[in-house]
Scaffold this motif. Structure first.
Motif, PDB file in Angstrom:
ATOM      1  N   ASP A   8       0.867  -1.503  -0.292  1.00  0.00           N
ATOM      2  CA  ASP A   8      -0.045   0.129  -0.125  1.00  0.00           C
ATOM      3  C   ASP A   8       0.771   0.951   0.341  1.00  0.00           C
ATOM      4  N   LYS A   9       1.683   1.276   0.856  1.00  0.00           N
ATOM      5  CA  LYS A   9       2.857   2.757   0.841  1.00  0.00           C
ATOM      6  C   LYS A   9       3.412   2.689  -0.585  1.00  0.00           C
ATOM      7  N   LYS A  18       1.872   6.628  -6.868  1.00  0.00           N
ATOM      8  CA  LYS A  18       0.752   6.653  -7.766  1.00  0.00           C
ATOM      9  C   LYS A  18       0.817   7.911  -8.379  1.00  0.00           C
ATOM     10  N   GLU A  34       0.816   3.620  -2.945  1.00  0.00           N
ATOM     11  CA  GLU A  34       1.177   5.657  -3.282  1.00  0.00           C
ATOM     12  C   GLU A  34       1.836   6.504  -3.335  1.00  0.00           C
TER      13      GLU A  34
END
Length: 189
Positions: free
Chosen positions: A99-100, A106, A103
């Protein structure tokens, strides 16, 4: 031949045992009674592999090998790299790490990345290093249920599937760890 693999990661042990010949039996840290969390305090992947192998050889007297791996993302100046396992914190959670990473990428168009594994072998008083690297890219969302770590977001070059969509046999044949282990096996032969 018995060799200690300085790991308690059952996924890694299974992957590596599949690649070794039957004449080489892998012992885990648990098998030799080592319950210590071996410090990985080096600032390079090579350095951590050496630290782990030396720890087992010095404290337990076994011929052994240790690996360290990392995901190096071009747009993030090589991060997470040596900190791949704890990228999102000391809890070492694969989903948090992915997830990090997603992100951080992105707004990036350059999603090139590579996985790198270094194996340090301590054998009969000598030390040998083997390196495997596979290039690929980070996709925008997690795909697949196999593997571990960043496998659901990494697509190796020349493939349309993530590591997590490949079988363990398919992944082992091309992965960074597979390439480094092949060098180790060829050396041991």
């Amino acid at each position: 031949m018995q060799l200690v693999f300085a790991s308690n990661n059952k996924n890694k042990i299974k992957e590596i045992q599949l690649l070794l010949t039957e004449s080489i039996q892998i012992l885990s840290l648990q098998d030799i009674g080592c319950s210590a969390d071996i410090p990985e305090t080096a600032d390079t992947i090579e350095g951590n592999a050496i630290l782990k192998a030396n720890y087992v050889t010095e404290k337990f007297g076994y011929n052994c090998f240790a690996d360290d791996s990392g995901l190096e993302v071009q747009a993030l100046n090589g991060e997470p790299g040596v900190y791949s396992a704890r990228y999102a914190g000391e809890q070492k959670n694969d989903n948090d790490n992915m997830d990090k990473l997603l992100e951080a990428l992105k707004d990036k168009t350059n999603r090139k990345a590579n996985f790198k594994t270094v194996i340090c072998l301590n054998l009969n008083g000598k030390q040998h290093l083997f390196t495997g690297i596979i290039n690929g890219k980070i996709i925008e969302e997690k795909t697949g249920n196999n593997g571990f770590g960043y496998d659901p977001v990494f697509v190796p070059e020349g493939y349309a599937k993530t590591f997590a969509e490949l079988t363990i046999t398919e992944k082992s044949a091309i992965s960074h760890r597979g390439l480094a282990v092949k060098q180790l096996v060829d050396f041991l032969k």
